[in-house]
Design a protein around this motif. Structure first.
Motif, PDB file in Angstrom:
ATOM      1  N   GLN A 131     -27.814  27.964 -39.539  1.00  0.00           N
ATOM      2  CA  GLN A 131     -27.815  28.385 -40.933  1.00  0.00           C
ATOM      3  C   GLN A 131     -27.739  27.147 -41.812  1.00  0.00           C
ATOM      4  OE1 GLN A 131     -28.177  31.696 -41.621  1.00  0.00           O
ATOM      5  NE2 GLN A 131     -28.369  31.840 -39.403  1.00  0.00           N
ATOM      6  N   PRO A 132     -28.432  27.164 -42.951  1.00  0.00           N
ATOM      7  CA  PRO A 132     -28.330  26.012 -43.845  1.00  0.00           C
ATOM      8  C   PRO A 132     -26.896  25.852 -44.319  1.00  0.00           C
ATOM      9  CG  PRO A 132     -29.551  27.799 -44.895  1.00  0.00           C
ATOM     10  CD  PRO A 132     -29.265  28.215 -43.483  1.00  0.00           C
ATOM     11  N   PRO A 133     -26.482  24.625 -44.533  1.00  0.00           N
ATOM     12  CA  PRO A 133     -25.115  24.416 -44.991  1.00  0.00           C
ATOM     13  C   PRO A 133     -24.903  25.093 -46.349  1.00  0.00           C
ATOM     14  CG  PRO A 133     -26.302  22.325 -44.852  1.00  0.00           C
ATOM     15  CD  PRO A 133     -27.221  23.397 -44.398  1.00  0.00           C
ATOM     16  N   THR A 134     -23.738  25.687 -46.519  1.00  0.00           N
ATOM     17  CA  THR A 134     -23.442  26.322 -47.794  1.00  0.00           C
ATOM     18  C   THR A 134     -22.961  25.263 -48.771  1.00  0.00           C
ATOM     19  OG1 THR A 134     -21.209  26.818 -47.043  1.00  0.00           O
ATOM     20  CG2 THR A 134     -22.845  28.548 -46.770  1.00  0.00           C
ATOM     21  N   PRO A 135     -23.404  25.367 -50.022  1.00  0.00           N
ATOM     22  CA  PRO A 135     -22.965  24.371 -51.005  1.00  0.00           C
ATOM     23  C   PRO A 135     -21.471  24.526 -51.267  1.00  0.00           C
ATOM     24  CG  PRO A 135     -24.271  26.094 -52.066  1.00  0.00           C
ATOM     25  CD  PRO A 135     -24.296  26.349 -50.591  1.00  0.00           C
ATOM     26  N   PRO A 136     -20.815  23.429 -51.574  1.00  0.00           N
ATOM     27  CA  PRO A 136     -19.375  23.513 -51.838  1.00  0.00           C
ATOM     28  C   PRO A 136     -19.120  24.351 -53.092  1.00  0.00           C
ATOM     29  CG  PRO A 136     -20.180  21.308 -52.303  1.00  0.00           C
ATOM     30  CD  PRO A 136     -21.319  22.076 -51.717  1.00  0.00           C
ATOM     31  N   ARG A 137     -18.056  25.121 -53.044  1.00  0.00           N
ATOM     32  CA  ARG A 137     -17.686  25.948 -54.186  1.00  0.00           C
ATOM     33  C   ARG A 137     -16.821  25.150 -55.140  1.00  0.00           C
ATOM     34  NH1 ARG A 137     -15.077  31.058 -51.618  1.00  0.00           N
ATOM     35  NH2 ARG A 137     -14.335  31.203 -53.747  1.00  0.00           N
TER      36      ARG A 137
END
Length: 155
Positions: A131-137
């Motif tokens: 899965q593509p890395p999730t952007p930091p919140r």
């Protein structure tokens, strides 16, 4: 999803965007959607790794060297995790001579595929796919508890 699978997902994304910078002569093909994504089956890995090798071997001397991998560690490629991809490809150098042959890269890619193929069926599917890395919140600011502050009286 394991950390190595997530690292591979980031590495593949970087390769898709940066391999053309390595003076590629062969257009990408295969993989999911015809791009440079991970191959869908273990049987497809040698052809996929061969295309990756061709994209990185800028001087076509039959080996990928640190100089050719440098494109992954600078500029936009580095910002997208190219350094991780460089380290992963460098781990394929089983002869430890600083030069990665086509065979070494194929063997290394097969080893990474097997790590991702959790159920061992030779096919990446479902939750095995990177899965593509999730952007930091953005950090949340806690709301104060208790009584609200009174409004000032301007009378």
């Amino acid at each position: 999803m394991t950390q190595s699978a997530n690292s591979l997902a980031a590495a593949v994304a970087v390769l898709c965007l940066t391999a053309p910078m390595a003076l590629a002569q062969t257009p990408p093909g295969g993989g999911r959607g015809g791009g440079m994504g991970p191959p869908p089956a273990l049987a497809d890995v040698p052809a996929w790794a061969g295309r990756v090798f061709d994209r990185l071997d800028a001087n076509a001397d039959g080996a990928v060297t640190g100089e050719e991998l440098a494109v992954l560690s600078s500029g936009p490629a580095a910002a997208m995790g190219g350094g991780r991809l460089r380290r992963m490809i460098s781990q394929s150098d089983s002869s430890n001579d600083g030069r990665i042959s086509r065979e070494e890269l194929i063997f290394g890619a097969e080893r990474m595929f097997r790590r991702m193929d959790v159920n061992g069926d030779g096919v990446l599917s479902g939750d095995e796919l990177p899965q593509p890395p999730t952007p930091p919140r953005a950090p949340s600011v806690p709301m104060p508890q208790g009584e609200p502050m009174p409004f000032p009286d301007f009378d």
